[in-house]
Write an enzyme that holds these catalytic residues in place. Structure first.
Site, PDB file in Angstrom:
ATOM      1  N   LYS A   1      -1.794 -16.952  15.951  1.00  0.00           N
ATOM      2  CA  LYS A   1      -2.189 -17.449  14.625  1.00  0.00           C
ATOM      3  C   LYS A   1      -2.794 -16.291  13.834  1.00  0.00           C
ATOM      4  O   LYS A   1      -3.998 -16.249  13.582  1.00  0.00           O
ATOM      5  CB  LYS A   1      -3.159 -18.631  14.766  1.00  0.00           C
ATOM      6  CG  LYS A   1      -3.194 -19.520  13.545  1.00  0.00           C
ATOM      7  CD  LYS A   1      -3.843 -20.840  13.860  1.00  0.00           C
ATOM      8  CE  LYS A   1      -4.193 -21.627  12.603  1.00  0.00           C
ATOM      9  NZ  LYS A   1      -3.045 -21.886  11.740  1.00  0.00           N
TER      10      LYS A   1
ATOM     11  N   GLU B   1      10.167 -23.618  12.590  1.00  0.00           N
ATOM     12  CA  GLU B   1       9.022 -24.419  12.145  1.00  0.00           C
ATOM     13  C   GLU B   1       8.861 -24.233  10.646  1.00  0.00           C
ATOM     14  O   GLU B   1       9.545 -23.399  10.044  1.00  0.00           O
ATOM     15  CB  GLU B   1       7.741 -23.975  12.871  1.00  0.00           C
ATOM     16  CG  GLU B   1       7.371 -22.529  12.586  1.00  0.00           C
ATOM     17  CD  GLU B   1       6.081 -22.081  13.250  1.00  0.00           C
ATOM     18  OE1 GLU B   1       5.237 -22.927  13.559  1.00  0.00           O
ATOM     19  OE2 GLU B   1       5.915 -20.856  13.423  1.00  0.00           O
TER      20      GLU B   1
ATOM     21  N   LEU C   1       4.321 -21.422  16.171  1.00  0.00           N
ATOM     22  CA  LEU C   1       2.907 -21.606  16.460  1.00  0.00           C
ATOM     23  C   LEU C   1       2.735 -22.919  17.216  1.00  0.00           C
ATOM     24  O   LEU C   1       3.299 -23.940  16.811  1.00  0.00           O
ATOM     25  CB  LEU C   1       2.096 -21.642  15.160  1.00  0.00           C
ATOM     26  CG  LEU C   1       0.591 -21.733  15.377  1.00  0.00           C
ATOM     27  CD1 LEU C   1       0.029 -20.394  15.857  1.00  0.00           C
ATOM     28  CD2 LEU C   1      -0.134 -22.180  14.124  1.00  0.00           C
TER      29      LEU C   1
ATOM     30  N   TYR D   1       0.830  -1.204   0.000  1.00  0.00           N
ATOM     31  CA  TYR D   1       0.000   0.000   0.000  1.00  0.00           C
ATOM     32  C   TYR D   1       0.863   1.251   0.000  1.00  0.00           C
ATOM     33  O   TYR D   1       2.079   1.183   0.242  1.00  0.00           O
ATOM     34  CB  TYR D   1      -0.953   0.002   1.207  1.00  0.00           C
ATOM     35  CG  TYR D   1      -0.294   0.377   2.519  1.00  0.00           C
ATOM     36  CD1 TYR D   1       0.509  -0.525   3.205  1.00  0.00           C
ATOM     37  CD2 TYR D   1      -0.461   1.658   3.066  1.00  0.00           C
ATOM     38  CE1 TYR D   1       1.121  -0.181   4.398  1.00  0.00           C
ATOM     39  CE2 TYR D   1       0.147   2.008   4.267  1.00  0.00           C
ATOM     40  CZ  TYR D   1       0.934   1.087   4.927  1.00  0.00           C
ATOM     41  OH  TYR D   1       1.544   1.440   6.101  1.00  0.00           O
TER      42      TYR D   1
HETATM   43  N1  PMP Z   1       3.040 -23.561  12.198  1.00  0.00           N
HETATM   44  C1  PMP Z   1       2.458 -22.662  11.378  1.00  0.00           C
HETATM   45  C2  PMP Z   1       3.168 -21.396  11.067  1.00  0.00           C
HETATM   46  C3  PMP Z   1       1.188 -22.924  10.845  1.00  0.00           C
HETATM   47  O1  PMP Z   1       0.585 -22.033  10.045  1.00  0.00           O
HETATM   48  C4  PMP Z   1       0.552 -24.160  11.137  1.00  0.00           C
HETATM   49  C5  PMP Z   1      -0.768 -24.514  10.520  1.00  0.00           C
HETATM   50  N2  PMP Z   1      -1.807 -23.774  11.024  1.00  0.00           N
HETATM   51  C6  PMP Z   1       1.195 -25.058  12.002  1.00  0.00           C
HETATM   52  C7  PMP Z   1       2.445 -24.729  12.504  1.00  0.00           C
HETATM   53  C8  PMP Z   1       0.553 -26.374  12.402  1.00  0.00           C
HETATM   54  O2  PMP Z   1      -0.504 -26.119  13.285  1.00  0.00           O
HETATM   55  P1  PMP Z   1      -1.772 -27.110  13.395  1.00  0.00           P
HETATM   56  O3  PMP Z   1      -1.233 -28.451  13.764  1.00  0.00           O
HETATM   57  O4  PMP Z   1      -2.607 -26.507  14.458  1.00  0.00           O
HETATM   58  O5  PMP Z   1      -2.426 -27.147  12.039  1.00  0.00           O
END
Ligand code: PMP
Length: 285
Positions: free
Chosen positions: A148, A181, A206, A33
């Site tokens: 999230k 992750e 997450l 933007y």
């Molecule tokens: N890490 C990230 C960054 C994610 O977006 C997800 C998927 N939502 C996961 C891990 C895995 O989380 P879940 O087992 O709750 O799907």
């Protein structure tokens, strides 16, 4: 005078100005933007804003929805239709509408939205005369991977990097060389001693629901595991690697970068853990 917005070719009253629910700006923050100042009806530093906009679009490989000339004409028209003498124009371009999936979709038309707002120069002067207060906060942009959040642009770029290399997923690595992750999955290894290892939850990952359920199942079955960070080297040299998520369940990984894991086939522990997780889902359904 009702405020008028420009939305993908149409000038609409704000209450009728809306975008698609699967717009990638809405779902992934996959867009850019600009805000341009209007003084005496004229745009200030228009060229600087255009250059930055084109640069941002280029960095994200989003096609410009039109050339700069027509875009500037629409900006002027939005300013005119809103009767803005002093104020701002807001312009947003997203990658457009596509079924929700992290990598860049093919053949989407970028979405273009513009709004304009009047601002009082007198009020600005009064604020300037009094001066303002500031507080300091830690710069956490973006250090809250535990939330999230829909600001998924970094995850989108990671997933696209994986796709560019014909990989299913990208495991992200922090500044200390430790694996955090995947872009949408949690990362696991089985080391050469057969120990299952995954990173503990913190603001850096997450807290995957699949991860938590699998850990619970492992505990029930007396399978040993270790909650600790692991290095890229440990990942490359692991006996087995797998990932977890609500969409992938427990998914064996057979290659990481140029390193073939084990004999290049899903490892026996990963296969067993997938079955354990499949059984858990069957029992829970
Ligand atoms: N890490 C990230 C960054 C994610 O977006 C997800 C998927 N939502 C996961 C891990 C895995 O989380 P879940 O087992 O709750 O799907």
């Amino acid at each position: 005078m009702s405020r008028i917005a420009y939305v993908n070719g149409q000038y609409l009253p704000h209450r009728h100005a809306s975008i698609h629910i699967e717009d990638r700006g809405y779902q992934f923050a996959d867009g850019v933007y600009e805000v341009v100042t209007i003084v005496n009806g004229k745009m200030i530093d228009e060229e600087g804003h255009m250059e930055r906009l084109w640069r941002s679009l280029g960095e994200l490989q989003i096609d410009a929805p039109m050339k700069a000339g027509p875009l500037k004409m629409i900006m002027r028209e939005v300013v005119r239709r809103n009767g803005v003498v002093n104020g701002i124009i807001y312009l947003q371009i997203t990658r457009g509408v596509a079924p929700r999936d992290h990598p860049f979709p093919k053949n989407t038309t970028p979405a273009l939205v513009m709004t304009a707002k009047r601002l009082s120069m007198d009020k600005s002067e009064r604020t300037a005369q009094a001066g303002v207060n500031v507080v300091t906060v830690p710069d956490i942009r973006w250090d809250r991977c535990d939330i999230k959040s829909v600001s998924l642009l970094p995850n989108v770029l990671a997933k696209q990097a994986a796709k560019d290399k014909n990989a299913y997923e990208a495991f992200q690595v922090d500044k200390n060389g430790m694996v955090t992750e995947g872009s949408s999955t949690n990362a696991w290894i089985v080391n050469q001693d057969g120990k299952v290892i995954t990173r503990p939850t913190s603001n850096e990952i997450l807290a995957g629901i699949t991860r938590a359920s699998l850990l619970r199942e492992l505990e029930k079955k007396g399978v040993e595991f270790e909650l600790r960070s692991f290095t890229v080297e440990e990942l490359h040299n692991a006996r087995e690697v797998f990932l977890t998520s609500s969409t992938s369940y427990v998914l064996p990984v057979v290659k990481v970068d140029e390193h073939v894991i084990g004999n290049g086939n899903p490892g026996s522990i990963s296969v067993t853990l997938r079955q354990i997780y499949r059984d858990f889902m069957e029992d829970a359904s």
